[in-house]
Design an enzyme around this catalytic site. Sequence first.
Site, PDB file in Angstrom:
ATOM      1  N   TYR A 108     -23.847   1.701  20.005  1.00 52.66           N
ATOM      2  CA  TYR A 108     -23.746   0.305  19.560  1.00 52.66           C
ATOM      3  C   TYR A 108     -23.436  -0.581  20.759  1.00 52.66           C
ATOM      4  O   TYR A 108     -23.985  -0.376  21.827  1.00 52.66           O
ATOM      5  CB  TYR A 108     -22.721   0.174  18.422  1.00 52.66           C
ATOM      6  CG  TYR A 108     -23.004  -1.071  17.614  1.00 52.66           C
ATOM      7  CD1 TYR A 108     -24.207  -1.208  16.929  1.00 52.66           C
ATOM      8  CD2 TYR A 108     -22.103  -2.126  17.578  1.00 52.66           C
ATOM      9  CE1 TYR A 108     -24.499  -2.374  16.231  1.00 52.66           C
ATOM     10  CE2 TYR A 108     -22.391  -3.281  16.873  1.00 52.66           C
ATOM     11  CZ  TYR A 108     -23.587  -3.408  16.207  1.00 52.66           C
ATOM     12  OH  TYR A 108     -23.884  -4.555  15.531  1.00 52.66           O
ATOM     13  N   ARG A 161     -30.237 -13.864  15.601  1.00 49.71           N
ATOM     14  CA  ARG A 161     -29.091 -14.104  16.467  1.00 49.71           C
ATOM     15  C   ARG A 161     -28.430 -12.775  16.791  1.00 49.71           C
ATOM     16  O   ARG A 161     -27.374 -12.433  16.272  1.00 49.71           O
ATOM     17  CB  ARG A 161     -28.101 -15.059  15.782  1.00 49.71           C
ATOM     18  CG  ARG A 161     -27.119 -15.731  16.711  1.00 49.71           C
ATOM     19  CD  ARG A 161     -25.691 -15.532  16.273  1.00 49.71           C
ATOM     20  NE  ARG A 161     -25.293 -14.128  16.278  1.00 49.71           N
ATOM     21  CZ  ARG A 161     -24.101 -13.674  15.923  1.00 49.71           C
ATOM     22  NH1 ARG A 161     -23.178 -14.486  15.487  1.00 49.71           N
ATOM     23  NH2 ARG A 161     -23.809 -12.377  15.961  1.00 49.71           N
ATOM     24  N   LYS A 179     -25.402  -0.210  13.222  1.00 49.87           N
ATOM     25  CA  LYS A 179     -24.272  -0.427  12.313  1.00 49.87           C
ATOM     26  C   LYS A 179     -24.135   0.719  11.321  1.00 49.87           C
ATOM     27  O   LYS A 179     -23.019   1.209  11.048  1.00 49.87           O
ATOM     28  CB  LYS A 179     -24.453  -1.748  11.557  1.00 49.87           C
ATOM     29  CG  LYS A 179     -24.138  -2.988  12.360  1.00 49.87           C
ATOM     30  CD  LYS A 179     -22.633  -3.223  12.455  1.00 49.87           C
ATOM     31  CE  LYS A 179     -22.335  -4.549  13.140  1.00 49.87           C
ATOM     32  NZ  LYS A 179     -20.903  -4.844  13.181  1.00 49.87           N
ATOM     33  N   GLU A 250     -26.226  -9.095   8.685  1.00 46.86           N
ATOM     34  CA  GLU A 250     -25.886  -8.885  10.087  1.00 46.86           C
ATOM     35  C   GLU A 250     -26.756  -9.736  11.003  1.00 46.86           C
ATOM     36  O   GLU A 250     -27.997  -9.730  10.917  1.00 46.86           O
ATOM     37  CB  GLU A 250     -26.079  -7.403  10.435  1.00 46.86           C
ATOM     38  CG  GLU A 250     -25.460  -6.998  11.740  1.00 46.86           C
ATOM     39  CD  GLU A 250     -23.948  -7.021  11.725  1.00 46.86           C
ATOM     40  OE1 GLU A 250     -23.345  -7.369  12.765  1.00 46.86           O
ATOM     41  OE2 GLU A 250     -23.352  -6.699  10.674  1.00 46.86           O
ATOM     42  N   ASP A 251     -26.100 -10.513  11.870  1.00 50.48           N
ATOM     43  CA  ASP A 251     -26.759 -11.254  12.954  1.00 50.48           C
ATOM     44  C   ASP A 251     -27.816 -12.236  12.471  1.00 50.48           C
ATOM     45  O   ASP A 251     -28.916 -12.337  13.016  1.00 50.48           O
ATOM     46  CB  ASP A 251     -27.356 -10.284  13.979  1.00 50.48           C
ATOM     47  CG  ASP A 251     -26.273  -9.674  14.866  1.00 50.48           C
ATOM     48  OD1 ASP A 251     -25.098 -10.001  14.668  1.00 50.48           O
ATOM     49  OD2 ASP A 251     -26.598  -8.874  15.753  1.00 50.48           O
ATOM     50  N   ASP A 273     -20.764  -9.292   8.060  1.00 49.30           N
ATOM     51  CA  ASP A 273     -19.824  -8.686   9.003  1.00 49.30           C
ATOM     52  C   ASP A 273     -19.486  -9.628  10.150  1.00 49.30           C
ATOM     53  O   ASP A 273     -18.357  -9.616  10.650  1.00 49.30           O
ATOM     54  CB  ASP A 273     -20.392  -7.380   9.549  1.00 49.30           C
ATOM     55  CG  ASP A 273     -19.373  -6.597  10.355  1.00 49.30           C
ATOM     56  OD1 ASP A 273     -18.255  -6.415   9.851  1.00 49.30           O
ATOM     57  OD2 ASP A 273     -19.684  -6.196  11.486  1.00 49.30           O
ATOM     58  N   ASP A 274     -20.439 -10.456  10.586  1.00 48.49           N
ATOM     59  CA  ASP A 274     -20.173 -11.388  11.683  1.00 48.49           C
ATOM     60  C   ASP A 274     -19.102 -12.404  11.291  1.00 48.49           C
ATOM     61  O   ASP A 274     -18.357 -12.882  12.145  1.00 48.49           O
ATOM     62  CB  ASP A 274     -21.459 -12.128  12.081  1.00 48.49           C
ATOM     63  CG  ASP A 274     -22.553 -11.171  12.500  1.00 48.49           C
ATOM     64  OD1 ASP A 274     -22.287 -10.311  13.341  1.00 48.49           O
ATOM     65  OD2 ASP A 274     -23.675 -11.282  11.962  1.00 48.49           O
ATOM     66  N   ASN A 423     -19.586 -10.541  22.546  1.00 47.79           N
ATOM     67  CA  ASN A 423     -20.295  -9.379  23.064  1.00 47.79           C
ATOM     68  C   ASN A 423     -21.785  -9.693  23.123  1.00 47.79           C
ATOM     69  O   ASN A 423     -22.237 -10.645  22.494  1.00 47.79           O
ATOM     70  CB  ASN A 423     -20.000  -8.120  22.229  1.00 47.79           C
ATOM     71  CG  ASN A 423     -20.337  -8.284  20.758  1.00 47.79           C
ATOM     72  OD1 ASN A 423     -21.455  -8.638  20.400  1.00 47.79           O
ATOM     73  ND2 ASN A 423     -19.371  -8.014  19.894  1.00 47.79           N
TER      74      ASN A 423
END
Length: 568
Positions: A108, A161, A179, A250-251, A273-274, A423
Amino acid sequence: MDYEYTVGQDGKPCLKVRLTDYALMLNPLLNKGMAFTVEERERFNLWGVLPPRQIDLAIQRKRSYEACHSKATDVEKFIYLRDLQDSNETLFYNLVCEHIEELMPIVYTPTVGLGCQRFSHIYRRPRGIFISWPNRAHIDKILANPRFEYVKVIVVSDGERILGLGDQGAGGMGIPIGKLALYTACAGIHPGFTLPVLLDSGTNNPELQADPLYIGWQHERIRGQEYDDFIDLFITGVKKRFPHILLQWEDFAQQNANPILERYRDQLCTFNDDIQGTAAVAAGTLFAAIRVTKSRLRDQRIAVFGAGSAGCGISLLLKQAMIEEGMTETDARSRFFLVDKDGLLLDDNAHLLAFQKPFAQAREMISSWALNNPNQITLEDVVHNVHPTVLIGVSGQAGAFSEKLIREMAKYVARPIIFPLSNPTSRSEATPADLLEWTDDRAIMGTGSPFDSVQKKGKNWRVDQTNNCYIFPGMGLGLIAVKARRVTDAMFMQAAKALAECSPANVNQNDNLLPPLRDIRNVSLKVAIAVAREALSSGLANFTPPGDLALYLENYMWKAEYLPYVNF
């Protein structure tokens, strides 16, 4: 289905398997490689398909570890591990769990970012599903595939993103794959329960649009109502196919992430999760940090650089924790100073997004501040005038926490709490070594990306990575084990508190805030227990585990070991 769990004549677990010969060897969930026994080679027609020697999983792991180590770069190691996952999942997870501190940054962040950027150029075998806008009419047919019969958790991205790297289009599939690998490695969720999904709505990345090797839909991203309808078609299909699914977003880009979460959070068991995972791990780490400083959360002044989904999500959860400590909502809100690219969020800013408005400070509040430019209140202005005790970075801007800024903060705070959470590593707001130097070793730190150990007061110090893996795998375990219907903010609060209870600093305040990654399964179990209890107590669980909840969840966790195989 190709396999089914059962109990053998000896009373021990085993698998009924339909496949034989090369078909069995080519199934990553079932392949054992040279670990197939003599009896299994006879039973499943594997004579000659394999070399004659039988070796066990430990020897396979040693060989795979040596092969991984022989790769010259992290990207080459990433490619090797992805190939291993696609050929033998049990061996892949056995290897990752055995060397989790070393291999998680490969599987990851930060290496997965490079994997996403190069996804089309290193693509080997299909994993998960790509649902593109042109194929939206086939969503039900795609999801109906019988190989998804056991799926319990989906991670989905649209690739817009990716980490701090921006639009990676179909290459964003690397994130759901990564993930879900952590769901299994960190919390023991069976790999057959997981399904990575990439919603391909196009890409606005000109390099991908021009790349002849790009695997996605080479078209500008759809927007507006077309995009919303696409998401809705997907959710409608998911709800029909998987009535008890856990769906993790996610993202997604800022303009889509919060609206999507708000639209669907009461329709199925889902979270982002973000927004929420990042909030919970940051809150749990902060809860541990303020115990070290012997202060209360309500006494903190919190500056957040990056007022997007993550920054506001962190602030929302911390604000709720302050209210639980007895503060009014107005007083709690006054403790937060969120700064984005346009400066400090203020209530007279006409461009504030809905999720930013609760954290906009009143213009009159800053009337007495000493400012360099009244038209844009910078992070430096906030630090100079507020003297924050906590500084959190979720901006994606490398080096944003300058030496001048940190030294100014440290002038007024005995133990400044500083979390550069962006990150991958190349986007971190500061490095741990610099933060310690600029604060004379007084900083209490947590980073979003992995860093090598640093020298602190003359000793080697493990840097605490406030990685979401401390939260979301355990969340998933707790949610799917009790078949939760919804995911609530209270569940994330309980997860954060459970993480804080795992802090080594609770025993020795000079120790780390977070446990080492080698203990991640124990952390995930404690998070799962807290989340499952909250689901049960709030009436949101469709299943009540028999007997002791902790024991049930521990037994639910899959271990990467081979089972005996028998024929159907």
